[in-house]
Design an enzyme around this catalytic site. Sequence first.
Site, PDB file in Angstrom:
ATOM      1  N   GLU A 266       0.840  -1.195   0.000  1.00 43.20           N
ATOM      2  CA  GLU A 266       0.000   0.000   0.000  1.00 43.20           C
ATOM      3  C   GLU A 266       0.880   1.252   0.000  1.00 43.20           C
ATOM      4  O   GLU A 266       1.834   1.350   0.770  1.00 43.20           O
ATOM      5  CB  GLU A 266      -0.891  -0.008   1.243  1.00 43.20           C
ATOM      6  N   LYS A 324      -9.583   2.009  -3.493  1.00 44.74           N
ATOM      7  CA  LYS A 324     -10.080   1.504  -2.217  1.00 44.74           C
ATOM      8  C   LYS A 324     -11.506   1.974  -1.973  1.00 44.74           C
ATOM      9  O   LYS A 324     -11.816   3.164  -2.068  1.00 44.74           O
ATOM     10  CB  LYS A 324      -9.163   1.971  -1.080  1.00 44.74           C
ATOM     11  N   CYS A 375      -5.500  -2.919   2.690  1.00 48.15           N
ATOM     12  CA  CYS A 375      -5.377  -2.780   4.137  1.00 48.15           C
ATOM     13  C   CYS A 375      -6.672  -3.087   4.876  1.00 48.15           C
ATOM     14  O   CYS A 375      -7.111  -4.225   4.928  1.00 48.15           O
ATOM     15  CB  CYS A 375      -4.836  -1.386   4.470  1.00 48.15           C
TER      16      CYS A 375
END
Length: 499
Positions: A266, A324, A375
Amino acid sequence: MSRSGLPGQPGGLLLSLLLGACWPLAFAPFGWSYLAMVLLAALFFLVQDSSPRVAAQRGYVFGFAAFAAGTYWIAITLHQFANMDWFLAGALVAFLAAYCALYPALALWLAARFFRGGARLLALPVLWVLGEWLRARLLTGFPWLATGYSQTGALLGGFAPWLGQYGVGLATAAVAAILAALAVRRSPLAMTAGGAALAALYGAALAAATVSFTHPSGAPLQVRLLQGNVPISEKWDAPKLDAILLRYATLIAATPPGTQLVVLPETAFPVFQTEIPQFIDNLRRWSAAHHSTLIIGMPEVAGRDYYNAALEIDSLAPLRWYRKQHLVPFGEYIPLPWLLASLVHNFMPGLGSFTVGRGASVLPVGGEQAGMSICYEESFSRDVRKGVVQGANFLVNISDYAWYGHSIAAAQSLQMAAMQAREEQKPDVRATNTGITALITPAGRVAVQLPQFVEGALDGKIQPMAGQTPFGRWGEWPFLAMALLLLALAYLPAIKRRR
Protein backbone atom coordinates in the site's frame (compact mmCIF):
# COMPACT_ATOMS: atom_id res chain seq x y z
CA MET A 1 -16.58 -20.89 39.97
CA SER A 2 -19.42 -19.84 42.24
CA ARG A 3 -22.10 -17.31 41.46
CA SER A 4 -22.71 -16.65 45.14
CA GLY A 5 -22.53 -12.94 45.82
CA LEU A 6 -21.54 -12.06 42.27
CA PRO A 7 -24.76 -10.84 40.57
CA GLY A 8 -25.06 -7.12 41.05
CA GLN A 9 -21.91 -7.00 43.15
CA PRO A 10 -18.51 -5.40 42.39
CA GLY A 11 -17.00 -8.86 42.29
CA GLY A 12 -19.03 -9.71 39.20
CA LEU A 13 -17.91 -6.56 37.41
CA LEU A 14 -14.30 -7.14 38.36
CA LEU A 15 -14.42 -10.70 37.07
CA SER A 16 -16.01 -9.52 33.83
CA LEU A 17 -13.26 -6.93 33.48
CA LEU A 18 -10.56 -9.59 33.90
CA LEU A 19 -12.26 -11.92 31.44
CA GLY A 20 -12.45 -9.16 28.85
CA ALA A 21 -8.82 -8.15 29.36
CA CYS A 22 -7.83 -11.72 28.45
CA TRP A 23 -9.98 -11.74 25.28
CA PRO A 24 -7.15 -10.64 22.89
CA LEU A 25 -5.13 -13.70 23.97
CA ALA A 26 -7.54 -15.85 21.94
CA PHE A 27 -6.36 -14.10 18.76
CA ALA A 28 -3.05 -13.72 16.94
CA PRO A 29 -0.22 -13.42 17.73
CA PHE A 30 -1.01 -15.40 20.90
CA GLY A 31 -3.30 -17.90 19.19
CA TRP A 32 -4.91 -19.45 22.27
CA SER A 33 -8.12 -20.10 20.36
CA TYR A 34 -9.65 -22.25 23.12
CA LEU A 35 -9.69 -19.18 25.38
CA ALA A 36 -12.52 -17.69 23.32
CA MET A 37 -14.78 -20.52 24.48
CA VAL A 38 -13.53 -20.50 28.07
CA LEU A 39 -13.91 -16.74 28.48
CA LEU A 40 -17.34 -16.64 26.85
CA ALA A 41 -18.47 -19.62 28.92
CA ALA A 42 -17.48 -17.78 32.09
CA LEU A 43 -19.27 -14.62 30.95
CA PHE A 44 -22.43 -16.54 29.97
CA PHE A 45 -22.32 -18.30 33.34
CA LEU A 46 -22.15 -14.94 35.11
CA VAL A 47 -25.30 -13.65 33.41
CA GLN A 48 -27.31 -16.89 33.39
CA ASP A 49 -29.70 -15.66 36.10
CA SER A 50 -28.89 -11.94 36.03
CA SER A 51 -31.31 -9.10 35.58
CA PRO A 52 -31.09 -7.23 32.26
CA ARG A 53 -29.32 -4.31 33.95
CA VAL A 54 -26.67 -6.49 35.58
CA ALA A 55 -26.17 -8.52 32.39
CA ALA A 56 -25.67 -5.34 30.38
CA GLN A 57 -23.20 -3.97 32.93
CA ARG A 58 -21.11 -7.12 32.83
CA GLY A 59 -21.24 -7.28 29.04
CA TYR A 60 -20.16 -3.66 28.83
CA VAL A 61 -17.24 -4.08 31.23
CA PHE A 62 -16.12 -7.23 29.39
CA GLY A 63 -16.29 -5.45 26.04
CA PHE A 64 -14.51 -2.33 27.23
CA ALA A 65 -11.60 -4.33 28.64
CA ALA A 66 -11.40 -6.52 25.52
CA PHE A 67 -11.21 -3.64 23.06
CA ALA A 68 -8.96 -1.49 25.20
CA ALA A 69 -6.48 -4.35 25.51
CA GLY A 70 -6.87 -5.59 21.95
CA THR A 71 -6.67 -2.28 20.05
CA TYR A 72 -4.18 -0.38 22.21
CA TRP A 73 -1.96 -0.05 19.14
CA ILE A 74 -4.18 2.71 17.77
CA ALA A 75 -2.63 4.96 20.42
CA ILE A 76 0.79 4.41 18.85
CA THR A 77 -0.11 6.07 15.58
CA LEU A 78 -2.07 8.82 17.36
CA HIS A 79 0.96 9.62 19.49
CA GLN A 80 3.72 9.26 16.92
CA PHE A 81 2.02 10.61 13.80
CA ALA A 82 -0.91 12.73 15.01
CA ASN A 83 1.28 14.54 17.56
CA MET A 84 -1.00 13.67 20.46
CA ASP A 85 0.38 13.14 23.95
CA TRP A 86 -0.03 9.66 25.36
CA PHE A 87 -2.88 10.70 27.64
CA LEU A 88 -5.03 12.03 24.79
CA ALA A 89 -4.13 9.09 22.52
CA GLY A 90 -5.08 6.66 25.28
CA ALA A 91 -8.31 8.54 25.90
CA LEU A 92 -9.32 8.13 22.25
CA VAL A 93 -8.61 4.40 22.39
CA ALA A 94 -10.75 4.28 25.51
CA PHE A 95 -13.48 6.13 23.62
CA LEU A 96 -13.37 3.52 20.84
CA ALA A 97 -13.47 0.72 23.42
CA ALA A 98 -16.41 2.41 25.14
CA TYR A 99 -18.28 2.49 21.84
CA CYS A 100 -17.48 -1.11 20.88
CA ALA A 101 -18.52 -2.31 24.34
CA LEU A 102 -22.08 -1.22 23.62
CA TYR A 103 -22.61 -4.26 21.40
CA PRO A 104 -21.85 -7.04 23.92
CA ALA A 105 -23.79 -5.03 26.50
CA LEU A 106 -26.80 -4.92 24.16
CA ALA A 107 -26.51 -8.64 23.39
CA LEU A 108 -26.47 -9.62 27.05
CA TRP A 109 -29.26 -7.18 27.92
CA LEU A 110 -31.52 -8.66 25.22
CA ALA A 111 -30.75 -12.19 26.39
CA ALA A 112 -31.62 -11.33 30.00
CA ARG A 113 -34.68 -9.29 29.05
CA PHE A 114 -36.45 -11.76 26.79
CA PHE A 115 -35.13 -15.24 27.66
CA ARG A 116 -35.01 -17.39 30.79
CA GLY A 117 -33.25 -20.54 31.93
CA GLY A 118 -32.11 -22.87 29.18
CA ALA A 119 -33.64 -20.61 26.52
CA ARG A 120 -31.27 -17.86 27.62
CA LEU A 121 -28.26 -20.10 27.08
CA LEU A 122 -29.57 -20.86 23.58
CA ALA A 123 -30.10 -17.18 22.82
CA LEU A 124 -26.83 -15.89 24.28
CA PRO A 125 -24.44 -17.16 21.55
CA VAL A 126 -26.79 -16.01 18.80
CA LEU A 127 -27.21 -12.52 20.22
CA TRP A 128 -23.48 -12.29 20.95
CA VAL A 129 -22.51 -12.91 17.32
CA LEU A 130 -25.36 -10.81 15.95
CA GLY A 131 -23.92 -7.98 18.03
CA GLU A 132 -20.56 -8.51 16.31
CA TRP A 133 -22.27 -8.53 12.93
CA LEU A 134 -23.98 -5.25 13.79
CA ARG A 135 -20.68 -3.73 15.00
CA ALA A 136 -19.13 -4.50 11.61
CA ARG A 137 -22.00 -2.69 9.85
CA LEU A 138 -22.88 0.47 11.74
CA LEU A 139 -20.82 3.65 11.26
CA THR A 140 -18.80 1.96 8.45
CA GLY A 141 -18.07 -0.94 10.79
CA PHE A 142 -15.26 -2.21 13.01
CA PRO A 143 -14.94 -6.04 12.91
CA TRP A 144 -11.77 -6.34 14.98
CA LEU A 145 -11.67 -9.12 17.61
CA ALA A 146 -14.83 -10.79 16.30
CA THR A 147 -15.17 -14.24 17.86
CA GLY A 148 -14.94 -16.17 14.59
CA TYR A 149 -11.49 -14.83 13.77
CA SER A 150 -10.08 -16.56 16.86
CA GLN A 151 -10.81 -19.93 15.21
CA THR A 152 -9.16 -19.20 11.85
CA GLY A 153 -6.75 -22.12 12.12
CA ALA A 154 -8.79 -24.20 14.56
CA LEU A 155 -11.24 -27.04 13.96
CA LEU A 156 -14.35 -24.87 14.17
CA GLY A 157 -12.92 -22.82 11.31
CA GLY A 158 -14.16 -25.62 9.07
CA PHE A 159 -17.53 -23.85 8.99
CA ALA A 160 -15.93 -20.79 7.32
CA PRO A 161 -16.62 -21.73 3.66
CA TRP A 162 -20.23 -22.49 4.55
CA LEU A 163 -21.26 -19.69 6.91
CA GLY A 164 -18.34 -17.24 6.99
CA GLN A 165 -16.56 -16.06 10.09
CA TYR A 166 -19.83 -15.15 11.80
CA GLY A 167 -20.97 -18.76 11.45
CA VAL A 168 -17.65 -19.82 12.94
CA GLY A 169 -18.22 -17.31 15.74
CA LEU A 170 -21.69 -18.74 16.35
CA ALA A 171 -20.27 -22.26 16.66
CA THR A 172 -17.60 -20.97 19.06
CA ALA A 173 -20.14 -19.15 21.20
CA ALA A 174 -22.36 -22.25 21.13
CA VAL A 175 -19.52 -24.30 22.64
CA ALA A 176 -19.22 -21.64 25.33
CA ALA A 177 -22.95 -21.81 26.04
CA ILE A 178 -22.80 -25.61 26.36
CA LEU A 179 -19.90 -25.33 28.81
CA ALA A 180 -21.85 -22.73 30.80
CA ALA A 181 -24.88 -25.00 30.85
CA LEU A 182 -22.76 -27.88 32.16
CA ALA A 183 -21.49 -25.61 34.93
CA VAL A 184 -25.10 -24.86 35.91
CA ARG A 185 -26.40 -28.43 35.70
CA ARG A 186 -23.91 -31.13 36.66
CA SER A 187 -26.26 -34.13 36.53
CA PRO A 188 -25.21 -37.24 34.57
CA LEU A 189 -27.99 -36.62 32.06
CA ALA A 190 -26.84 -33.05 31.47
CA MET A 191 -23.24 -34.15 31.12
CA THR A 192 -24.22 -36.80 28.57
CA ALA A 193 -26.36 -34.39 26.56
CA GLY A 194 -23.69 -31.68 26.68
CA GLY A 195 -20.97 -34.09 25.62
CA ALA A 196 -23.11 -35.31 22.73
CA ALA A 197 -23.80 -31.74 21.63
CA LEU A 198 -20.09 -30.87 21.68
CA ALA A 199 -19.21 -34.04 19.78
CA ALA A 200 -21.86 -33.28 17.16
CA LEU A 201 -20.67 -29.69 16.75
CA TYR A 202 -17.01 -30.61 16.35
CA GLY A 203 -17.87 -33.57 14.15
CA ALA A 204 -19.87 -31.30 11.85
CA ALA A 205 -16.97 -28.82 11.70
CA LEU A 206 -14.55 -31.63 10.83
CA ALA A 207 -16.85 -32.88 8.08
CA ALA A 208 -17.46 -29.37 6.76
CA ALA A 209 -13.73 -28.76 6.42
CA THR A 210 -13.33 -31.75 4.08
CA VAL A 211 -15.62 -30.33 1.38
CA SER A 212 -13.92 -28.47 -1.46
CA PHE A 213 -16.07 -26.04 -3.40
CA THR A 214 -13.32 -24.63 -5.62
CA HIS A 215 -11.01 -26.25 -8.15
CA PRO A 216 -7.72 -25.29 -9.83
CA SER A 217 -7.97 -22.78 -12.66
CA GLY A 218 -5.10 -22.78 -15.12
CA ALA A 219 -1.46 -23.20 -14.22
CA PRO A 220 0.11 -21.98 -10.96
CA LEU A 221 1.28 -18.37 -10.88
CA GLN A 222 4.82 -17.45 -9.89
CA VAL A 223 4.55 -14.37 -7.66
CA ARG A 224 6.96 -11.99 -5.95
CA LEU A 225 5.88 -9.85 -3.00
CA LEU A 226 7.99 -6.85 -2.04
CA GLN A 227 8.41 -5.53 1.51
CA GLY A 228 10.17 -2.17 1.38
CA ASN A 229 10.35 -1.59 5.15
CA VAL A 230 10.16 2.18 4.69
CA PRO A 231 9.61 4.02 8.01
CA ILE A 232 6.51 6.20 8.06
CA SER A 233 8.71 9.12 9.14
CA GLU A 234 10.52 8.81 5.79
CA LYS A 235 7.70 7.63 3.55
CA TRP A 236 6.02 11.01 3.24
CA ASP A 237 9.23 13.04 3.38
CA ALA A 238 9.63 14.48 -0.15
CA PRO A 239 13.46 14.48 -0.11
CA LYS A 240 13.37 10.72 0.54
CA LEU A 241 11.18 9.94 -2.50
CA ASP A 242 14.01 9.13 -4.90
CA ALA A 243 15.57 6.72 -2.39
CA ILE A 244 12.22 4.96 -1.91
CA LEU A 245 11.64 4.58 -5.64
CA LEU A 246 15.19 3.29 -6.07
CA ARG A 247 14.66 0.74 -3.28
CA TYR A 248 11.62 -0.73 -5.00
CA ALA A 249 13.17 -0.48 -8.47
CA THR A 250 16.10 -2.55 -7.21
CA LEU A 251 13.78 -5.20 -5.76
CA ILE A 252 11.79 -5.30 -9.00
CA ALA A 253 14.93 -5.61 -11.12
CA ALA A 254 16.00 -8.64 -9.06
CA THR A 255 12.79 -10.51 -9.90
CA PRO A 256 13.55 -14.12 -10.96
CA PRO A 257 12.78 -15.03 -14.58
CA GLY A 258 9.34 -16.51 -15.10
CA THR A 259 7.68 -14.46 -12.37
CA GLN A 260 4.20 -13.52 -13.58
CA LEU A 261 3.10 -11.15 -10.83
CA VAL A 262 5.00 -8.66 -8.67
CA VAL A 263 3.05 -6.97 -5.86
CA LEU A 264 4.15 -3.86 -3.96
CA PRO A 265 2.60 -2.67 -0.67
CA GLU A 266 0.00 0.00 0.00
CA THR A 267 1.31 3.44 -1.05
CA ALA A 268 4.67 1.89 -1.87
CA PHE A 269 5.06 4.89 -4.18
CA PRO A 270 4.01 7.82 -1.95
CA VAL A 271 3.44 10.10 -4.92
CA PHE A 272 0.80 10.62 -7.63
CA GLN A 273 1.39 8.84 -10.92
CA THR A 274 1.25 12.18 -12.73
CA GLU A 275 4.41 13.27 -10.90
CA ILE A 276 6.59 10.38 -12.05
CA PRO A 277 5.51 9.65 -15.64
CA GLN A 278 8.98 8.62 -16.80
CA PHE A 279 9.38 6.19 -13.92
CA ILE A 280 5.99 4.61 -14.73
CA ASP A 281 6.97 4.32 -18.41
CA ASN A 282 10.19 2.54 -17.41
CA LEU A 283 8.16 0.06 -15.37
CA ARG A 284 5.85 -0.55 -18.32
CA ARG A 285 8.82 -1.39 -20.50
CA TRP A 286 10.21 -3.67 -17.81
CA SER A 287 6.83 -5.41 -17.55
CA ALA A 288 6.72 -5.93 -21.33
CA ALA A 289 10.26 -7.26 -21.46
CA HIS A 290 9.81 -9.70 -18.58
CA HIS A 291 6.17 -10.69 -19.25
CA SER A 292 5.36 -9.82 -15.65
CA THR A 293 2.42 -7.87 -14.23
CA LEU A 294 3.03 -5.24 -11.55
CA ILE A 295 0.49 -4.22 -8.90
CA ILE A 296 1.71 -1.13 -7.07
CA GLY A 297 0.13 0.67 -4.15
CA MET A 298 0.09 4.42 -4.80
CA PRO A 299 -2.34 7.32 -4.47
CA GLU A 300 -4.28 8.31 -7.57
CA VAL A 301 -5.52 11.75 -8.55
CA ALA A 302 -8.45 12.07 -10.92
CA GLY A 303 -9.74 15.61 -11.36
CA ARG A 304 -10.44 16.90 -7.86
CA ASP A 305 -10.62 13.46 -6.30
CA TYR A 306 -7.85 11.55 -4.54
CA TYR A 307 -7.88 7.79 -4.06
CA ASN A 308 -5.94 5.28 -2.04
CA ALA A 309 -5.35 2.94 -4.94
CA ALA A 310 -3.48 0.09 -6.58
CA LEU A 311 -2.01 0.62 -10.03
CA GLU A 312 -1.70 -2.34 -12.37
CA ILE A 313 1.01 -2.24 -15.03
CA ASP A 314 0.65 -5.04 -17.58
CA SER A 315 3.16 -4.64 -20.37
CA LEU A 316 2.28 -1.69 -22.61
CA ALA A 317 -1.47 -2.08 -22.08
CA PRO A 318 -3.40 0.89 -20.68
CA LEU A 319 -2.94 1.39 -16.93
CA ARG A 320 -5.62 -0.11 -14.69
CA TRP A 321 -6.57 0.99 -11.18
CA TYR A 322 -8.28 -0.46 -8.16
CA ARG A 323 -9.57 2.28 -5.88
CA LYS A 324 -10.08 1.50 -2.22
CA GLN A 325 -13.80 1.30 -1.50
CA HIS A 326 -13.93 1.03 2.30
CA LEU A 327 -12.00 3.89 3.84
CA VAL A 328 -10.72 4.19 7.41
CA PRO A 329 -12.72 6.75 9.40
CA PHE A 330 -10.59 9.76 10.39
CA GLY A 331 -7.56 8.24 8.68
CA GLU A 332 -8.73 8.35 5.07
CA TYR A 333 -11.96 10.27 5.35
CA ILE A 334 -13.56 12.44 8.02
CA PRO A 335 -17.13 11.71 9.15
CA LEU A 336 -19.20 14.87 9.57
CA PRO A 337 -16.49 17.02 7.94
CA TRP A 338 -18.40 20.25 8.62
CA LEU A 339 -17.98 19.53 12.34
CA LEU A 340 -14.78 17.51 12.69
CA ALA A 341 -12.52 18.49 9.78
CA SER A 342 -10.86 21.45 11.49
CA LEU A 343 -10.20 19.41 14.65
CA VAL A 344 -8.62 16.48 12.72
CA HIS A 345 -6.53 18.75 10.51
CA ASN A 346 -5.22 20.48 13.60
CA PHE A 347 -3.33 17.27 14.41
CA MET A 348 -2.59 15.99 10.90
CA PRO A 349 -3.10 18.51 8.08
CA GLY A 350 -4.46 16.96 4.89
CA LEU A 351 -5.59 13.77 6.61
CA GLY A 352 -8.91 12.31 5.54
CA SER A 353 -8.84 13.65 1.99
CA PHE A 354 -9.46 10.43 0.07
CA THR A 355 -12.58 9.68 -1.97
CA VAL A 356 -14.45 6.37 -1.77
CA GLY A 357 -13.56 4.22 -4.76
CA ARG A 358 -16.10 2.83 -7.19
CA GLY A 359 -15.94 0.20 -9.91
CA ALA A 360 -14.62 -3.35 -10.12
CA SER A 361 -12.85 -5.11 -7.27
CA VAL A 362 -10.78 -7.31 -9.59
CA LEU A 363 -7.71 -6.84 -11.75
CA PRO A 364 -6.76 -9.26 -14.57
CA VAL A 365 -3.48 -11.15 -14.11
CA GLY A 366 -2.22 -13.73 -16.60
CA GLY A 367 -5.69 -14.80 -17.72
CA GLU A 368 -6.95 -14.98 -14.12
CA GLN A 369 -8.73 -12.44 -11.93
CA ALA A 370 -7.20 -11.03 -8.74
CA GLY A 371 -9.69 -9.98 -6.04
CA MET A 372 -8.29 -6.73 -4.69
CA SER A 373 -8.38 -5.20 -1.23
CA ILE A 374 -6.30 -2.53 0.46
CA CYS A 375 -5.38 -2.78 4.14
CA TYR A 376 -8.50 -2.18 6.28
CA GLU A 377 -10.78 -3.80 3.68
CA GLU A 378 -9.25 -7.22 4.34
CA SER A 379 -10.78 -7.32 7.82
CA PHE A 380 -14.29 -7.25 6.27
CA SER A 381 -15.51 -10.50 4.76
CA ARG A 382 -18.09 -8.64 2.69
CA ASP A 383 -15.42 -6.44 1.10
CA VAL A 384 -13.19 -9.36 0.11
CA ARG A 385 -16.24 -11.23 -1.18
CA LYS A 386 -16.91 -8.47 -3.74
CA GLY A 387 -13.97 -9.61 -5.84
CA VAL A 388 -15.00 -13.27 -5.59
CA VAL A 389 -18.51 -12.46 -6.80
CA GLN A 390 -16.90 -10.67 -9.74
CA GLY A 391 -14.90 -13.79 -10.67
CA ALA A 392 -11.67 -13.58 -8.67
CA ASN A 393 -9.57 -16.75 -8.73
CA PHE A 394 -7.19 -15.54 -6.03
CA LEU A 395 -6.97 -12.67 -3.52
CA VAL A 396 -4.47 -9.81 -3.36
CA ASN A 397 -4.10 -7.47 -0.42
CA ILE A 398 -1.67 -4.59 -0.05
CA SER A 399 -1.20 -3.01 3.38
CA ASP A 400 1.02 -0.83 5.53
CA TYR A 401 1.02 -1.55 9.25
CA ALA A 402 4.11 0.54 9.94
CA TRP A 403 1.69 3.06 11.44
CA TYR A 404 1.24 0.76 14.45
CA GLY A 405 4.88 0.06 15.25
CA HIS A 406 6.00 -3.16 16.95
CA SER A 407 2.51 -4.09 18.09
CA ILE A 408 0.09 -6.98 17.65
CA ALA A 409 -1.88 -5.19 14.91
CA ALA A 410 -0.05 -6.81 11.99
CA ALA A 411 -0.52 -10.33 13.39
CA GLN A 412 -4.21 -9.67 14.00
CA SER A 413 -4.66 -8.51 10.41
CA LEU A 414 -2.84 -11.56 9.04
CA GLN A 415 -5.20 -13.81 10.97
CA MET A 416 -8.20 -12.03 9.46
CA ALA A 417 -6.68 -12.33 5.98
CA ALA A 418 -6.27 -16.07 6.52
CA MET A 419 -9.95 -16.33 7.49
CA GLN A 420 -10.96 -14.58 4.25
CA ALA A 421 -8.91 -17.11 2.26
CA ARG A 422 -10.58 -19.96 4.14
CA GLU A 423 -14.06 -18.50 3.64
CA GLU A 424 -13.54 -18.27 -0.12
CA GLN A 425 -11.16 -21.24 -0.58
CA LYS A 426 -8.89 -18.97 -2.62
CA PRO A 427 -5.16 -18.34 -2.16
CA ASP A 428 -4.27 -14.91 -0.81
CA VAL A 429 -1.11 -12.93 -1.51
CA ARG A 430 -0.46 -9.94 0.72
CA ALA A 431 2.36 -7.46 0.36
CA THR A 432 2.97 -5.09 3.25
CA ASN A 433 5.48 -2.33 3.89
CA THR A 434 6.91 -3.62 7.18
CA GLY A 435 5.10 -6.97 7.48
CA ILE A 436 3.52 -9.34 7.68
CA THR A 437 4.05 -10.15 3.98
CA ALA A 438 2.76 -13.67 3.32
CA LEU A 439 1.29 -16.29 1.00
CA ILE A 440 -1.87 -17.91 2.36
CA THR A 441 -3.36 -21.17 1.12
CA PRO A 442 -7.07 -21.68 0.26
CA ALA A 443 -7.37 -23.55 3.56
CA GLY A 444 -6.40 -20.39 5.47
CA ARG A 445 -2.90 -21.57 6.35
CA VAL A 446 0.07 -19.20 6.11
CA ALA A 447 2.37 -21.09 3.76
CA VAL A 448 5.34 -18.73 3.96
CA GLN A 449 5.99 -15.23 5.29
CA LEU A 450 8.73 -12.65 5.63
CA PRO A 451 10.00 -11.47 9.02
CA GLN A 452 8.70 -8.08 10.09
CA PHE A 453 10.73 -4.90 9.78
CA VAL A 454 13.17 -6.17 7.17
CA GLU A 455 13.54 -5.16 3.54
CA GLY A 456 13.07 -8.10 1.25
CA ALA A 457 11.10 -10.07 -1.32
CA LEU A 458 8.98 -13.18 -0.96
CA ASP A 459 8.93 -15.48 -3.98
CA GLY A 460 6.48 -18.34 -4.32
CA LYS A 461 3.71 -20.01 -6.30
CA ILE A 462 -0.04 -19.90 -5.91
CA GLN A 463 -2.70 -21.98 -7.64
CA PRO A 464 -5.69 -19.84 -8.74
CA MET A 465 -8.98 -21.49 -7.81
CA ALA A 466 -12.27 -21.24 -9.72
CA GLY A 467 -15.71 -21.67 -8.20
CA GLN A 468 -17.48 -20.30 -5.15
CA THR A 469 -18.07 -21.54 -1.63
CA PRO A 470 -21.57 -21.25 -0.15
CA PHE A 471 -20.34 -18.15 1.69
CA GLY A 472 -18.87 -16.73 -1.50
CA ARG A 473 -22.15 -17.32 -3.29
CA TRP A 474 -24.67 -16.20 -0.66
CA GLY A 475 -22.63 -14.14 1.77
CA GLU A 476 -24.00 -13.70 5.28
CA TRP A 477 -27.64 -14.53 4.52
CA PRO A 478 -27.44 -18.22 5.56
CA PHE A 479 -25.85 -17.22 8.88
CA LEU A 480 -28.50 -14.58 9.49
CA ALA A 481 -31.30 -17.02 8.65
CA MET A 482 -29.86 -19.61 11.03
CA ALA A 483 -29.42 -17.01 13.77
CA LEU A 484 -33.01 -15.80 13.49
CA LEU A 485 -34.30 -19.38 13.47
CA LEU A 486 -32.38 -20.19 16.65
CA LEU A 487 -33.70 -17.04 18.32
CA ALA A 488 -37.24 -18.03 17.38
CA LEU A 489 -36.74 -21.48 18.90
CA ALA A 490 -35.31 -19.94 22.06
CA TYR A 491 -38.32 -17.63 22.35
CA LEU A 492 -40.91 -20.43 22.08
CA PRO A 493 -40.97 -21.09 25.87
CA ALA A 494 -41.77 -17.42 26.48
CA ILE A 495 -44.68 -17.62 24.03
CA LYS A 496 -46.00 -20.73 25.77
CA ARG A 497 -45.77 -19.00 29.15
CA ARG A 498 -47.82 -16.08 27.88
CA ARG A 499 -50.50 -18.43 26.56
